[in-house]
Design a protein around this motif. Structure first.
Motif, PDB file in Angstrom:
ATOM      1  N   GLY A 214      21.987 -21.289  23.564  1.00  0.00           N
ATOM      2  CA  GLY A 214      20.752 -20.889  24.212  1.00  0.00           C
ATOM      3  C   GLY A 214      20.605 -19.385  24.301  1.00  0.00           C
ATOM      4  N   PRO A 215      19.572 -18.939  24.998  1.00  0.00           N
ATOM      5  CA  PRO A 215      19.326 -17.496  25.141  1.00  0.00           C
ATOM      6  C   PRO A 215      20.423 -16.808  25.928  1.00  0.00           C
ATOM      7  CG  PRO A 215      17.385 -18.798  25.701  1.00  0.00           C
ATOM      8  CD  PRO A 215      18.518 -19.755  25.607  1.00  0.00           C
ATOM      9  N   ALA A 216      20.414 -15.487  25.855  1.00  0.00           N
ATOM     10  CA  ALA A 216      21.386 -14.685  26.597  1.00  0.00           C
ATOM     11  C   ALA A 216      21.076 -14.729  28.090  1.00  0.00           C
ATOM     12  CB  ALA A 216      21.361 -13.245  26.091  1.00  0.00           C
ATOM     13  N   LEU A 217      22.078 -14.408  28.916  1.00  0.00           N
ATOM     14  CA  LEU A 217      21.909 -14.419  30.364  1.00  0.00           C
ATOM     15  C   LEU A 217      20.807 -13.458  30.803  1.00  0.00           C
ATOM     16  CD1 LEU A 217      22.943 -15.406  33.129  1.00  0.00           C
ATOM     17  CD2 LEU A 217      24.608 -13.531  33.075  1.00  0.00           C
ATOM     18  N   SER A 218      20.603 -12.393  30.040  1.00  0.00           N
ATOM     19  CA  SER A 218      19.576 -11.412  30.394  1.00  0.00           C
ATOM     20  C   SER A 218      18.170 -12.016  30.381  1.00  0.00           C
ATOM     21  CB  SER A 218      19.634 -10.219  29.439  1.00  0.00           C
ATOM     22  OG  SER A 218      19.447 -10.648  28.093  1.00  0.00           O
ATOM     23  N   MET A 219      17.986 -13.120  29.673  1.00  0.00           N
ATOM     24  CA  MET A 219      16.666 -13.753  29.601  1.00  0.00           C
ATOM     25  C   MET A 219      16.461 -14.810  30.675  1.00  0.00           C
ATOM     26  SD  MET A 219      16.005 -14.224  25.512  1.00  0.00           S
ATOM     27  CE  MET A 219      14.305 -14.750  25.780  1.00  0.00           C
ATOM     28  N   HIS A 220      17.496 -15.086  31.486  1.00  0.00           N
ATOM     29  CA  HIS A 220      17.413 -16.185  32.452  1.00  0.00           C
ATOM     30  C   HIS A 220      16.256 -16.008  33.433  1.00  0.00           C
ATOM     31  CE1 HIS A 220      18.448 -17.998  36.430  1.00  0.00           C
ATOM     32  NE2 HIS A 220      18.580 -19.059  35.663  1.00  0.00           N
ATOM     33  N   SER A 221      16.152 -14.820  34.011  1.00  0.00           N
ATOM     34  CA  SER A 221      15.105 -14.581  35.000  1.00  0.00           C
ATOM     35  C   SER A 221      13.714 -14.768  34.397  1.00  0.00           C
ATOM     36  CB  SER A 221      15.236 -13.170  35.572  1.00  0.00           C
ATOM     37  OG  SER A 221      14.187 -12.886  36.476  1.00  0.00           O
ATOM     38  N   GLY A 222      13.503 -14.245  33.189  1.00  0.00           N
ATOM     39  CA  GLY A 222      12.205 -14.383  32.536  1.00  0.00           C
ATOM     40  C   GLY A 222      11.883 -15.832  32.204  1.00  0.00           C
ATOM     41  N   ILE A 223      12.891 -16.588  31.771  1.00  0.00           N
ATOM     42  CA  ILE A 223      12.665 -18.004  31.441  1.00  0.00           C
ATOM     43  C   ILE A 223      12.289 -18.792  32.681  1.00  0.00           C
ATOM     44  CG2 ILE A 223      13.890 -20.109  30.736  1.00  0.00           C
ATOM     45  CD1 ILE A 223      15.366 -18.397  28.676  1.00  0.00           C
ATOM     46  N   VAL A 224      12.988 -18.545  33.793  1.00  0.00           N
ATOM     47  CA  VAL A 224      12.666 -19.251  35.037  1.00  0.00           C
ATOM     48  C   VAL A 224      11.257 -18.899  35.499  1.00  0.00           C
ATOM     49  CG1 VAL A 224      13.285 -19.520  37.470  1.00  0.00           C
ATOM     50  CG2 VAL A 224      15.083 -19.432  35.736  1.00  0.00           C
ATOM     51  N   GLN A 225      10.898 -17.627  35.408  1.00  0.00           N
ATOM     52  CA  GLN A 225       9.556 -17.211  35.812  1.00  0.00           C
ATOM     53  C   GLN A 225       8.493 -17.894  34.945  1.00  0.00           C
ATOM     54  OE1 GLN A 225       8.600 -14.854  38.403  1.00  0.00           O
ATOM     55  NE2 GLN A 225      10.665 -15.451  39.007  1.00  0.00           N
ATOM     56  N   ARG A 226       8.735 -17.951  33.646  1.00  0.00           N
ATOM     57  CA  ARG A 226       7.786 -18.601  32.739  1.00  0.00           C
ATOM     58  C   ARG A 226       7.630 -20.083  33.088  1.00  0.00           C
ATOM     59  NH1 ARG A 226       3.323 -19.517  29.956  1.00  0.00           N
ATOM     60  NH2 ARG A 226       3.660 -20.865  28.146  1.00  0.00           N
ATOM     61  N   LEU A 227       8.731 -20.775  33.351  1.00  0.00           N
ATOM     62  CA  LEU A 227       8.660 -22.191  33.708  1.00  0.00           C
ATOM     63  C   LEU A 227       7.953 -22.392  35.053  1.00  0.00           C
ATOM     64  CD1 LEU A 227      12.225 -23.319  32.583  1.00  0.00           C
ATOM     65  CD2 LEU A 227      10.059 -24.043  31.569  1.00  0.00           C
ATOM     66  N   LYS A 228       8.163 -21.470  35.983  1.00  0.00           N
ATOM     67  CA  LYS A 228       7.471 -21.570  37.275  1.00  0.00           C
ATOM     68  C   LYS A 228       5.972 -21.412  37.106  1.00  0.00           C
ATOM     69  CE  LYS A 228      11.052 -20.153  40.555  1.00  0.00           C
ATOM     70  NZ  LYS A 228      11.438 -19.132  41.574  1.00  0.00           N
ATOM     71  N   VAL A 229       5.563 -20.522  36.213  1.00  0.00           N
ATOM     72  CA  VAL A 229       4.131 -20.369  35.937  1.00  0.00           C
ATOM     73  C   VAL A 229       3.565 -21.671  35.376  1.00  0.00           C
ATOM     74  CG1 VAL A 229       2.456 -19.204  34.448  1.00  0.00           C
ATOM     75  CG2 VAL A 229       4.214 -17.870  35.610  1.00  0.00           C
ATOM     76  N   MET A 230       4.290 -22.283  34.430  1.00  0.00           N
ATOM     77  CA  MET A 230       3.827 -23.536  33.833  1.00  0.00           C
ATOM     78  C   MET A 230       3.741 -24.652  34.860  1.00  0.00           C
ATOM     79  SD  MET A 230       6.053 -23.304  30.299  1.00  0.00           S
ATOM     80  CE  MET A 230       5.368 -24.783  29.542  1.00  0.00           C
ATOM     81  N   ALA A 231       4.682 -24.675  35.819  1.00  0.00           N
ATOM     82  CA  ALA A 231       4.709 -25.726  36.842  1.00  0.00           C
ATOM     83  C   ALA A 231       3.947 -25.345  38.100  1.00  0.00           C
ATOM     84  CB  ALA A 231       6.154 -26.058  37.205  1.00  0.00           C
ATOM     85  N   GLN A 232       3.324 -24.153  38.103  1.00  0.00           N
ATOM     86  CA  GLN A 232       2.526 -23.667  39.236  1.00  0.00           C
ATOM     87  C   GLN A 232       3.354 -23.621  40.525  1.00  0.00           C
ATOM     88  OE1 GLN A 232      -1.097 -25.972  39.417  1.00  0.00           O
ATOM     89  NE2 GLN A 232      -1.747 -25.337  37.382  1.00  0.00           N
ATOM     90  N   LEU A 233       4.549 -23.029  40.423  1.00  0.00           N
ATOM     91  CA  LEU A 233       5.415 -22.855  41.584  1.00  0.00           C
ATOM     92  C   LEU A 233       5.302 -21.418  42.103  1.00  0.00           C
ATOM     93  CD1 LEU A 233       8.645 -24.737  40.404  1.00  0.00           C
ATOM     94  CD2 LEU A 233       6.740 -25.618  41.761  1.00  0.00           C
ATOM     95  N   ASP A 234       5.895 -21.181  43.263  1.00  0.00           N
ATOM     96  CA  ASP A 234       5.857 -19.870  43.897  1.00  0.00           C
ATOM     97  C   ASP A 234       6.820 -18.935  43.165  1.00  0.00           C
ATOM     98  OD1 ASP A 234       5.810 -17.655  45.514  1.00  0.00           O
ATOM     99  OD2 ASP A 234       6.263 -18.720  47.379  1.00  0.00           O
ATOM    100  N   LEU A 235       6.275 -17.912  42.507  1.00  0.00           N
ATOM    101  CA  LEU A 235       7.107 -16.985  41.737  1.00  0.00           C
ATOM    102  C   LEU A 235       7.963 -16.099  42.624  1.00  0.00           C
ATOM    103  CD1 LEU A 235       4.558 -15.798  39.014  1.00  0.00           C
ATOM    104  CD2 LEU A 235       6.203 -17.662  38.866  1.00  0.00           C
ATOM    105  N   THR A 236       7.522 -15.859  43.850  1.00  0.00           N
ATOM    106  CA  THR A 236       8.228 -14.922  44.728  1.00  0.00           C
ATOM    107  C   THR A 236       9.390 -15.576  45.456  1.00  0.00           C
ATOM    108  OG1 THR A 236       6.755 -15.379  46.606  1.00  0.00           O
ATOM    109  CG2 THR A 236       6.099 -13.639  45.074  1.00  0.00           C
ATOM    110  N   GLN A 237       9.435 -16.912  45.464  1.00  0.00           N
ATOM    111  CA  GLN A 237      10.462 -17.631  46.216  1.00  0.00           C
ATOM    112  C   GLN A 237      11.619 -18.008  45.298  1.00  0.00           C
ATOM    113  OE1 GLN A 237      12.579 -18.370  48.705  1.00  0.00           O
ATOM    114  NE2 GLN A 237      10.671 -18.585  49.868  1.00  0.00           N
ATOM    115  N   THR A 238      12.769 -17.391  45.528  1.00  0.00           N
ATOM    116  CA  THR A 238      13.953 -17.673  44.708  1.00  0.00           C
ATOM    117  C   THR A 238      15.125 -18.165  45.548  1.00  0.00           C
ATOM    118  OG1 THR A 238      14.722 -15.373  44.895  1.00  0.00           O
ATOM    119  CG2 THR A 238      13.289 -15.925  43.011  1.00  0.00           C
ATOM    120  N   ARG A 239      14.933 -18.296  46.861  1.00  0.00           N
ATOM    121  CA  ARG A 239      16.054 -18.647  47.735  1.00  0.00           C
ATOM    122  C   ARG A 239      15.952 -20.038  48.341  1.00  0.00           C
ATOM    123  NH1 ARG A 239      16.763 -13.707  51.783  1.00  0.00           N
ATOM    124  NH2 ARG A 239      14.515 -14.042  52.010  1.00  0.00           N
ATOM    125  N   ARG A 240      14.985 -20.834  47.888  1.00  0.00           N
ATOM    126  CA  ARG A 240      14.918 -22.226  48.341  1.00  0.00           C
ATOM    127  C   ARG A 240      14.508 -23.110  47.168  1.00  0.00           C
ATOM    128  NH1 ARG A 240       9.685 -23.984  49.101  1.00  0.00           N
ATOM    129  NH2 ARG A 240       8.070 -22.395  49.339  1.00  0.00           N
TER     130      ARG A 240
END
Length: 564
Positions: A214-240
């Motif tokens: 898979g992608p490098a660890l450096s891309m993890h944050s961007g991939i999660v953000q992209r998936l959150k956009v697709m799923a319409q989740l809160d982009l600012t919330q990373t601790r729950r």
């Protein structure tokens, strides 16, 4: 015209794969479309890309490499820029002892090999591969591998419900490639697991998690953000934890995705569950059910009222079995309603209700409302509590055919579970038509299957004779991803509520006593069905032993439970 094309034409004519009339037609197509001979042959469907590659390997006198049989290291993409790989139609396969093995469409292109030798600063050993496979591997590896300048990521064709996105962005290309790759490999789940030094990508295929590059660890944050956009989740919330869903189309199929994120010490862990709602089956035989079991199930669902239960753990195929039954019953003359969490497979005429805890729409509440909708058949996705169990059995006693599931280890365990919910024995006897317990085992790959000698451990566990034969195992090939398995098949046991069984239930007999009686009257246990499928070469004894407890080996009527 390139000299290679001249040699290729001669070889194709000599091998009888092409005649002069076809060759002239292909040449005209090549001129009209501005493509070379290979692309013209493929586009006109005169020959396949693989047939052409094999002939070219013979002409060029270089080894032919079937890329599907290998798992190249995506880190090698750092050796050759994407722009060069795409322009020269090549891919860096392996680096062994300082020599780079390069898969090429044209190994005689010395200018290309010299250029790559200078870029990679190492010796290059060129081999020939299928042009289409090289292009597909390049798109996949460079999307999931190291991000490089000078290349344009080409994302897979993914259509989502949030509108068009710039597929040239590395993160978008990586997400699209992961989703497309998972669909192509028939994965049910995608796991994106960040670690301290790398990001792990795993697909669950045929019930087993498989590590993927898979992608490098450096891309993890961007991939999660992209998936959150697709799923319409809160982009600012990373601790729950967060849960969401989205839908995309790939290869003409619509796939629903359930997304779950959980914060870990190394970052957000993401799991995506892929649900293909177009999944349908013709009949029970396709699920691997023996003829006697099919007859029993068809007799049960032909009743005007009563309850049919399907038991097994999560992921054992219960929903598929119930929807196969609904497919047999579904016609405009019947009102069929379902309560599910979530709705996985969609059928015409069937009114499907999604459970929603947020608004208080539970299985029990929805079931009460359904009974006022004049249903003929009701499917309850799962009986989880006493209230749902009571209403479901009352529905089965008042003129409705009810289909539902329970989480028990075997068919007889359903009786004990209903008793635990406080239901009296006479209600269970009056309502339940039968209980089907099932598991899924991996099917031996038909393309690489080979005879498999029985080990001493398996022979003792299943009490097999010394000369036991007919068992098969997959060696591993490109079609099965080197696992030896492709697809899954069910193993089953069915407890019919005969007068004798009802008598034992009424007496409050134990599960062991009821099982003994059912086996005496012809019930085949789950492990026995699995053993029969292993004898037929459909699965392996190890697969059966992993999912089913081996019972009643030895003297008749004596139960010995062995760890499986």
């Amino acid at each position: 015209m390139l000299n290679q094309d001249v040699f290729l034409e001669r070889a194709l004519l000599e091998e009888g794969l092409l005649d002069h009339g076809q060759l002239e037609s292909v040449r005209r197509h090549a001129v009209e479309k501005g493509v070379d001979l290979v692309d013209a042959l493929v586009q006109t469907e005169t020959l396949t890309s693989r047939q052409i590659a094999l002939i070219k390997a013979d002409v060029c006198e270089v080894p032919f490499v079937e890329l599907a049989d290998y798992e190249p290291c995506y880190a090698n993409t750092a050796l050759v820029p994407r722009s060069v790989a795409e322009r020269q139609c090549c891919f860096p396969l392996f680096m062994i002892d300082g020599v780079l093995t390069l898969a090429m469409d044209d190994p005689l292109n010395l200018e290309a090999t010299d250029q790559i030798r200078q870029i990679a600063k190492c010796e290059v050993d060129a081999v020939l591969s299928d042009r289409e496979q090289i292009k597909a591997l390049t798109a996949k590896a460079y999307s999931l591998g190291h991000v490089q300048a000078g290349g344009t990521p080409q994302a897979q064709a993914i259509e989502t419900e949030i509108g068009a996105e710039d597929a040239s962005q590395p993160v978008v290309a990586a997400v699209n490639q992961m989703l497309a790759d998972a669909v192509q490999q028939r994965a049910s789940d995608i796991h994106i697991n960040p670690d301290e030094h790398e990001m792990h990508l795993r697909y669950r295929v045929d019930g087993v998690l498989q590590e993927k590059q898979g992608p490098a660890l450096s891309m993890h944050s961007g991939i999660v953000q992209r998936l959150k956009v697709m799923a319409q989740l809160d982009l600012t919330q990373t601790r729950r934890p967060q849960d969401g869903k989205f839908r995309f189309r790939h290869g003409g199929k619509t796939i629903d995705v359930r997304m779950s994120t959980v914060p870990t010490v190394c970052g957000e862990n993401v799991v995506l569950r892929l649900l293909t709602n177009a999944q349908t089956f013709q009949d029970f035989h396709e699920l691997g059910m023996p003829a006697t079991l099919v007859s029993s199930l068809e007799e049960a669902i032909s009743r005007p009222y009563g309850m049919l239960l399907v038991t097994g753990p999560t992921g054992s195929g219960k929903t598929t079995t119930l929807y196969t039954a609904l497919g047999r019953l579904n016609d405009p003359s019947r009102n069929i309603m379902t309560i599910e969490d979530p709705v996985e497979i969609r059928l015409p005429y069937v009114r499907q209700i999604q459970v929603s805890q947020e608004i208080g729409l539970t299985f029990a509440n929805a079931l009460r409302s359904i009974l006022r909708q004049d249903p003929d058949i009701v499917l309850v996705g799962e009986i989880r509590d006493n209230e749902t169990a009571t209403i479901a059995l009352q529905s089965a006693l008042t003129g409705h055919l009810v289909l539902s599931t329970l989480h028990t280890n075997d068919a007889v365990g359903a009786v004990s579970r209903l008793r635990d919910y406080g239901l009296p024995s006479f209600v269970i006897n009056s309502a339940v038509l039968g209980v089907l317990a099932q598991r899924l085992v991996r099917r031996v790959c038909s393309h690489c299957r080979t005879p498999d000698p029985v080990t001493d451990t398996m022979r003792r566990r299943f009490d097999l004779e010394e000369a036991a034969e007919g068992f098969m195992r997959g060696k591993g090939c490109g079609r099965c991803g080197q696992t030896g398995y492709r697809g899954r098949v069910g193993i089953y046991e069915y407890l019919g509520f005969s007068p004798e069984v009802k008598h034992e239930v009424e007496r409050g007999s134990s599960a062991e006593t009821i099982r003994d009686l059912a086996v005496h009257h012809g019930m085949r246990l789950m492990w026995q069905d699995g053993l029969e499928k292993a004898r037929l070469g459909q699965t392996t004894l190890e697969e059966v032993a992993k999912v089913a407890s081996v019972l009643a080996i030895g003297a008749p009527g004596k139960h010995q439970r062995q760890a499986a």
